[in-house]
Design a protein around this motif. Structure first.
Motif, PDB file in Angstrom:
ATOM      1  N   ARG A  79       0.845  -1.323  -0.123  1.00  0.00           N
ATOM      2  CA  ARG A  79       0.111  -0.054   0.293  1.00  0.00           C
ATOM      3  C   ARG A  79       0.680   1.258  -0.087  1.00  0.00           C
ATOM      4  O   ARG A  79       0.607   2.124  -0.733  1.00  0.00           O
ATOM      5  CB  ARG A  79      -1.055   0.084   1.168  1.00  0.00           C
ATOM      6  N   LEU A  80       1.829   1.340   0.921  1.00  0.00           N
ATOM      7  CA  LEU A  80       2.668   2.589   1.019  1.00  0.00           C
ATOM      8  C   LEU A  80       3.620   2.773  -0.186  1.00  0.00           C
ATOM      9  O   LEU A  80       3.718   4.054  -0.706  1.00  0.00           O
ATOM     10  CB  LEU A  80       3.887   2.167   2.088  1.00  0.00           C
ATOM     11  N   ALA A  81       3.922   1.676  -1.099  1.00  0.00           N
ATOM     12  CA  ALA A  81       4.638   1.711  -2.138  1.00  0.00           C
ATOM     13  C   ALA A  81       3.871   1.931  -3.489  1.00  0.00           C
ATOM     14  O   ALA A  81       4.256   1.875  -4.495  1.00  0.00           O
ATOM     15  CB  ALA A  81       5.885   0.347  -2.328  1.00  0.00           C
ATOM     16  N   GLY A  82       2.530   1.872  -3.383  1.00  0.00           N
ATOM     17  CA  GLY A  82       1.587   1.910  -4.424  1.00  0.00           C
ATOM     18  C   GLY A  82       1.835   0.666  -5.370  1.00  0.00           C
ATOM     19  O   GLY A  82       1.275   1.004  -6.601  1.00  0.00           O
ATOM     20  N   LEU A  83       1.849  -0.472  -4.788  1.00  0.00           N
ATOM     21  CA  LEU A  83       2.185  -1.606  -5.779  1.00  0.00           C
ATOM     22  C   LEU A  83       0.580  -2.138  -6.035  1.00  0.00           C
ATOM     23  O   LEU A  83      -0.171  -2.032  -5.327  1.00  0.00           O
ATOM     24  CB  LEU A  83       2.974  -2.695  -4.968  1.00  0.00           C
ATOM     25  N   GLY A  84       0.303  -3.014  -7.179  1.00  0.00           N
ATOM     26  CA  GLY A  84      -0.807  -3.351  -7.664  1.00  0.00           C
ATOM     27  C   GLY A  84      -0.749  -4.834  -7.598  1.00  0.00           C
ATOM     28  O   GLY A  84      -0.421  -5.606  -6.786  1.00  0.00           O
ATOM     29  N   GLU A  85      -1.689  -5.271  -8.883  1.00  0.00           N
ATOM     30  CA  GLU A  85      -2.015  -6.871  -8.976  1.00  0.00           C
ATOM     31  C   GLU A  85      -0.904  -7.631  -8.909  1.00  0.00           C
ATOM     32  O   GLU A  85      -1.041  -8.931  -8.316  1.00  0.00           O
ATOM     33  CB  GLU A  85      -2.851  -6.834 -10.314  1.00  0.00           C
ATOM     34  N   GLY A  86       0.106  -7.463  -9.524  1.00  0.00           N
ATOM     35  CA  GLY A  86       1.382  -8.184  -9.594  1.00  0.00           C
ATOM     36  C   GLY A  86       1.920  -8.605  -8.174  1.00  0.00           C
ATOM     37  O   GLY A  86       2.122  -9.799  -8.047  1.00  0.00           O
TER      38      GLY A  86
ATOM     39  N   ALA B 254      11.472 -15.768  -3.439  1.00  0.00           N
ATOM     40  CA  ALA B 254      11.508 -15.496  -4.847  1.00  0.00           C
ATOM     41  C   ALA B 254       9.906 -15.181  -5.479  1.00  0.00           C
ATOM     42  O   ALA B 254       9.960 -13.994  -6.236  1.00  0.00           O
ATOM     43  CB  ALA B 254      11.986 -16.815  -5.382  1.00  0.00           C
ATOM     44  N   VAL B 255       9.165 -15.923  -5.049  1.00  0.00           N
ATOM     45  CA  VAL B 255       7.710 -15.203  -5.372  1.00  0.00           C
ATOM     46  C   VAL B 255       7.223 -13.827  -4.970  1.00  0.00           C
ATOM     47  O   VAL B 255       6.510 -13.037  -5.947  1.00  0.00           O
ATOM     48  CB  VAL B 255       6.647 -16.035  -5.090  1.00  0.00           C
ATOM     49  N   VAL B 256       8.006 -13.407  -3.661  1.00  0.00           N
ATOM     50  CA  VAL B 256       7.521 -11.930  -3.461  1.00  0.00           C
ATOM     51  C   VAL B 256       8.195 -11.078  -4.349  1.00  0.00           C
ATOM     52  O   VAL B 256       7.676  -9.981  -4.797  1.00  0.00           O
ATOM     53  CB  VAL B 256       7.915 -11.705  -1.923  1.00  0.00           C
ATOM     54  N   PHE B 257       9.468 -11.529  -4.556  1.00  0.00           N
ATOM     55  CA  PHE B 257      10.413 -10.543  -5.644  1.00  0.00           C
ATOM     56  C   PHE B 257       9.705 -10.560  -6.949  1.00  0.00           C
ATOM     57  O   PHE B 257       9.550  -9.403  -7.623  1.00  0.00           O
ATOM     58  CB  PHE B 257      11.773 -10.955  -5.651  1.00  0.00           C
ATOM     59  N   LEU B 258       9.157 -11.935  -7.492  1.00  0.00           N
ATOM     60  CA  LEU B 258       8.764 -12.004  -8.667  1.00  0.00           C
ATOM     61  C   LEU B 258       7.222 -10.897  -8.919  1.00  0.00           C
ATOM     62  O   LEU B 258       7.016 -10.298 -10.026  1.00  0.00           O
ATOM     63  CB  LEU B 258       8.097 -13.257  -9.007  1.00  0.00           C
ATOM     64  N   GLY B 259       6.819 -10.943  -7.918  1.00  0.00           N
ATOM     65  CA  GLY B 259       5.470 -10.103  -7.698  1.00  0.00           C
ATOM     66  C   GLY B 259       5.828  -8.656  -7.822  1.00  0.00           C
ATOM     67  O   GLY B 259       5.091  -7.904  -8.597  1.00  0.00           O
TER      68      GLY B 259
END
Length: 294
Positions: A237-244, A283-288
């Motif tokens: 939320r803080l970084a404004g990240l989305g669906e990925g 790895a999957v957190v980074f991939l997201g």
């Protein structure tokens, strides 16, 4: 004469092999567990386009500092490791490397890492001194507290504020939240690791969260994992990240559930397998993060 030359060659190769084992380069799981949070931070701090030079510095720095951490850990535990089944064959515990050699290797690795940091800004250099202190002091924590796993999380997570400092010249609030997520993650996975050694640790008087949590270990690990997910959601939320990013967190939750299944009977082999599985979680957190910025 020819035999003497061959013996010196064999000795040189054997010394190098023992140093590789001492640095645990043949078991890179620790490198990955230290690297993933650094990459999370670099990509968020760089809005998906981090400076390639900074990325290279951090990757090399992670390898060097994780190696240095393994060396100083084995030096600190050189009187404990011979009495633990999992560690009795380590180079220091088995007498194949001397304590003096270990200290010299630790100093060389730290020196090389510091040279790398000199390519970065002053704030990152200042934070690097804290990182070095955490790495050098962590191995001794198990003598004084049942929470060495939390201290490990702080040591591993310190790459996060360093990454933000290197990329942006500042350490914003989102960096500290990401550090907290990393600390919680290490507390969970290293408790799984500590369950493997719990009986030996009780016998020799070493402290750990696996001992502290006792029969509630699985429940507490699960609660810590949920807290980590909640903190990572707040980071998003803080970084404004989305669906990925949210897809990455959903996959991470799946790995957490799988790890809970693995440790359900507290079998040492399965607990170690759950610990190793955290590489895929990171790895999957980074991939997201990567997919969201792409």
């Amino acid at each position: 004469m020819k035999s003497s030359v061959i013996n010196r060659s064999v000795d040189w190769r054997d010394r190098l092999r023992q140093y590789v084992y001492l640095m645990r380069l043949h078991r890179p799981i620790g490198i990955f567990l230290l690297l993933w949070p650094a990459l999370w931070a670099l990509w968020i701090a760089g809005n998906g386009r981090p400076d390639p030079v900074i990325v290279a510095v951090f990757i090399l720095g992670v390898v060097l500092m994780r190696s240095a951490g393994c060396v100083i850990n084995d030096y600190a535990d050189r009187r404990f490791d011979p009495h633990v089944r999992r560690t009795c064959d380590r180079p220091l515990a088995a007498g194949r490397v001397t304590p003096g050699e270990a200290l010299i290797l630790f100093a060389v690795l730290c020196g090389l890492a510091f040279v790398l940091v000199l390519f970065l800004n002053r704030l990152t250099i200042a934070l690097a001194f804290v990182a070095a202190f955490l790495a050098a002091s962590y191995p001794f924590m198990k003598r004084y507290t049942h929470l060495p796993q939390a201290y490990l999380g702080l040591a591993f997570g310190w790459a996060v504020p360093m990454a933000f400092a290197a990329q942006t010249g500042a350490v914003p609030a989102v960096a500290w939240w990401l550090l907290l997520a990393t600390l919680l993650w290490a507390l969970a996975y290293d408790t799984m690791y500590a369950i493997v050694d719990r009986e030996d640790d009780l016998r020799i008087g070493v402290k750990s969260t696996a001992i502290l949590f006792g029969r509630h270990d699985r429940l507490i690990i699960g609660l810590i994992q949920l807290a980590m997910l909640a903190v990572l959601a707040w980071v998003g939320r803080l970084a404004g990240l989305g669906e990925g990013y949210w897809a990455g967190l959903l996959a991470a939750a799946g790995f957490m559930a799988y790890q809970q299944w693995l440790i359900r009977e507290r079998d040492p082999g399965r607990c170690f397998q759950a610990f190793l599985n955290n590489n895929w979680l990171g790895a999957v957190v980074f991939l997201g993060i990567l997919l969201d910025y792409l």
